[in-house]
Design a protein around this motif. Structure first.
Motif, mmCIF file in Angstrom:
data_model
loop_
_atom_site.group_PDB
_atom_site.id
_atom_site.type_symbol
_atom_site.label_atom_id
_atom_site.label_comp_id
_atom_site.label_asym_id
_atom_site.label_seq_id
_atom_site.Cartn_x
_atom_site.Cartn_y
_atom_site.Cartn_z
ATOM 1 N N GLY A 56 -9.026 -3.555 13.353
ATOM 2 C CA GLY A 56 -9.658 -2.266 12.855
ATOM 3 C C GLY A 56 -8.875 -1.131 12.233
ATOM 4 N N ARG A 57 -7.724 -1.076 12.421
ATOM 5 C CA ARG A 57 -6.705 0.065 11.994
ATOM 6 C C ARG A 57 -5.657 -0.318 11.074
ATOM 7 N NH1 ARG A 57 -6.077 4.520 15.612
ATOM 8 N NH2 ARG A 57 -4.233 4.415 14.624
ATOM 9 N N HIS A 58 -5.401 0.398 9.896
ATOM 10 C CA HIS A 58 -4.598 0.112 8.909
ATOM 11 C C HIS A 58 -3.064 0.411 9.756
ATOM 12 C CE1 HIS A 58 -1.681 0.272 5.560
ATOM 13 N NE2 HIS A 58 -2.638 -0.737 5.091
ATOM 14 N N GLN A 59 -2.191 -0.729 9.883
ATOM 15 C CA GLN A 59 -0.810 -0.451 10.266
ATOM 16 C C GLN A 59 0.169 -0.803 9.421
ATOM 17 O OE1 GLN A 59 -0.414 -1.779 14.467
ATOM 18 N NE2 GLN A 59 -2.653 -1.275 14.942
ATOM 19 N N LEU A 60 1.326 -0.330 9.340
ATOM 20 C CA LEU A 60 2.307 -0.503 8.522
ATOM 21 C C LEU A 60 3.561 -1.300 9.192
ATOM 22 C CD1 LEU A 60 2.783 3.186 6.998
ATOM 23 C CD2 LEU A 60 1.570 1.134 6.044
ATOM 24 N N LEU A 61 3.999 -2.323 8.556
ATOM 25 C CA LEU A 61 5.088 -3.266 9.096
ATOM 26 C C LEU A 61 6.255 -2.620 9.549
ATOM 27 C CD1 LEU A 61 5.986 -6.193 9.303
ATOM 28 C CD2 LEU A 61 6.996 -5.840 7.024
ATOM 29 N N HIS A 62 6.774 -1.592 9.318
ATOM 30 C CA HIS A 62 8.052 -0.845 9.663
ATOM 31 C C HIS A 62 7.536 -0.317 11.178
ATOM 32 C CE1 HIS A 62 6.256 2.277 7.058
ATOM 33 N NE2 HIS A 62 6.574 3.108 8.190
ATOM 34 N N ASN A 63 6.343 0.355 11.342
ATOM 35 C CA ASN A 63 5.920 0.660 12.597
ATOM 36 C C ASN A 63 5.817 -0.525 13.673
ATOM 37 O OD1 ASN A 63 5.910 3.400 11.727
ATOM 38 N ND2 ASN A 63 3.914 3.304 10.970
ATOM 39 N N ARG A 64 5.260 -1.694 13.185
ATOM 40 C CA ARG A 64 5.054 -2.545 13.893
ATOM 41 C C ARG A 64 6.440 -3.360 14.478
ATOM 42 N NH1 ARG A 64 0.289 -4.279 15.981
ATOM 43 N NH2 ARG A 64 0.822 -6.589 15.759
ATOM 44 N N LEU A 65 7.283 -3.346 13.436
ATOM 45 C CA LEU A 65 8.731 -3.774 13.969
ATOM 46 C C LEU A 65 9.309 -3.007 15.051
ATOM 47 C CD1 LEU A 65 10.052 -5.058 10.677
ATOM 48 C CD2 LEU A 65 9.018 -6.498 12.482
ATOM 49 N N PHE A 66 8.742 -1.727 15.157
ATOM 50 C CA PHE A 66 9.363 -0.740 16.214
ATOM 51 C C PHE A 66 8.407 -0.767 17.351
ATOM 52 C CE2 PHE A 66 12.854 0.454 13.284
ATOM 53 C CZ PHE A 66 13.575 1.145 14.283
ATOM 54 N N GLY A 67 7.213 -1.471 17.531
ATOM 55 C CA GLY A 67 6.414 -1.464 18.553
ATOM 56 C C GLY A 67 5.403 -0.448 18.500
ATOM 57 N N ARG A 110 0.948 -1.110 0.053
ATOM 58 C CA ARG A 110 0.144 -0.077 -0.115
ATOM 59 C C ARG A 110 0.956 1.287 -0.119
ATOM 60 N NH1 ARG A 110 -4.660 1.673 4.088
ATOM 61 N NH2 ARG A 110 -5.268 3.538 2.921
ATOM 62 N N HIS A 111 0.928 2.081 -1.050
ATOM 63 C CA HIS A 111 1.771 3.170 -1.303
ATOM 64 C C HIS A 111 3.189 3.044 -0.886
ATOM 65 C CE1 HIS A 111 -2.237 5.242 -1.356
ATOM 66 N NE2 HIS A 111 -2.547 4.851 -0.247
ATOM 67 N N CYS A 112 3.672 2.021 -1.348
ATOM 68 C CA CYS A 112 5.122 1.429 -1.246
ATOM 69 C C CYS A 112 5.411 1.145 0.060
ATOM 70 C CB CYS A 112 5.825 2.716 -2.065
ATOM 71 S SG CYS A 112 5.781 2.967 -3.597
ATOM 72 N N TYR A 113 4.542 0.681 0.994
ATOM 73 C CA TYR A 113 4.938 0.184 2.120
ATOM 74 C C TYR A 113 4.009 -0.971 2.205
ATOM 75 C CZ TYR A 113 6.670 4.977 3.518
ATOM 76 O OH TYR A 113 7.266 6.152 3.461
ATOM 77 N N ALA A 114 4.561 -1.873 3.223
ATOM 78 C CA ALA A 114 3.849 -3.078 3.673
ATOM 79 C C ALA A 114 2.906 -2.953 4.763
ATOM 80 C CB ALA A 114 4.752 -4.341 4.029
ATOM 81 N N GLY A 115 1.574 -3.119 4.621
ATOM 82 C CA GLY A 115 0.542 -2.808 5.331
ATOM 83 C C GLY A 115 -0.434 -3.890 5.918
ATOM 84 N N SER A 116 -1.151 -3.680 6.882
ATOM 85 C CA SER A 116 -2.099 -4.775 7.492
ATOM 86 C C SER A 116 -3.119 -4.241 8.059
ATOM 87 C CB SER A 116 -1.237 -6.056 8.064
ATOM 88 O OG SER A 116 -2.260 -6.972 8.397
ATOM 89 N N TRP A 117 -4.448 -4.737 8.030
ATOM 90 C CA TRP A 117 -5.366 -4.316 8.886
ATOM 91 C C TRP A 117 -5.434 -5.044 10.299
ATOM 92 C CZ3 TRP A 117 -8.117 -0.012 8.112
ATOM 93 C CH2 TRP A 117 -8.242 0.457 6.880
ATOM 94 N N ILE A 118 -5.120 -4.316 11.338
ATOM 95 C CA ILE A 118 -4.903 -5.048 12.607
ATOM 96 C C ILE A 118 -5.796 -4.285 13.669
ATOM 97 C CG2 ILE A 118 -3.389 -5.636 14.472
ATOM 98 C CD1 ILE A 118 -1.295 -5.423 12.373
#
Length: 186
Positions: A44-55, A34-42
């Motif tokens: 009920g919110r769209h979250q990006l993988l790089h943010n998840r990896l940083f907690g 999504r928009h050149c990032y890896a994202g997922s719906w978690i």
């Protein structure tokens, strides 16, 4: 530490470090491009993988954001990411393709109005700031030089802070060379 290549939608893929935390994240959530990032719906919110990896969940109220050194959003290797302020991240961007000034971050505003100006946009204390340099046809290049000097002064103040890398949660057991390496090493 090895690397994992994650297949996403639209024929794209994401590269991450092969760690226990990453494997657990990938088992729990399915990621897409999504928009050149890896994202997922978690939750009920769209979250990006790089943010998840940083907690990070997107609910934080601080001014911090995850930045990719090489500006490639699908390169989520630890050596390519850092936790920085929005101001620091704003310094790490390419020149826009429609930039007519040849100077990164400076654009011409209101070119067809009686008072055109050069504008430099930056972040300070978490807020977006703009500095405008109005000009006439005779002072056009002088004011552009002033705008560039102002930009260089603002960026020099933040230069040392931009080199700080934060270690994401759960990665403290990895060798320090991972954090200090360049994007080309792995």
């Amino acid at each position: 530490v090895g690397l994992l290549k994650i297949e996403l939608t639209r024929g794209l893929f994401c590269v991450v470090n092969d760690t226990t935390q990453v494997r657990e994240e990938l088992l729990q959530n399915r990621y897409h491009a999504r928009h050149c990032y890896a994202g997922s719906w978690i939750d009920g919110r769209h979250q990006l993988l790089h943010n998840r990896l940083f907690g990070r969940t997107g609910k934080e109220t601080d001014d911090m954001t995850v930045d990719h050194y090489n500006r490639i959003g699908l390169d989520c290797r630890l050596c390519n990411m850092r936790l920085v302020t929005k101001r620091q991240q704003s310094l790490n961007h390419n020149m826009r393709s429609d930039n007519k000034t040849r100077y990164r971050g400076i654009r011409m505003q209101n070119p067809n109005r009686p008072t055109p100006c050069w504008t430099y946009t930056y972040y300070r204390y978490g807020k977006r700031q703009e500095r405008r340099f109005s000009f006439t046809e005779t002072t056009k290049m002088q004011k552009l030089a002033e705008a560039v000097a102002f930009r260089d002064g603002v960026e020099a103040i933040d230069e040392d802070m931009c080199m700080v890398k934060a270690v994401p949660a759960g990665y403290s057991d990895l060798p320090k060379t991972v954090y200090g390496s360049t994007f080309d090493e792995e």
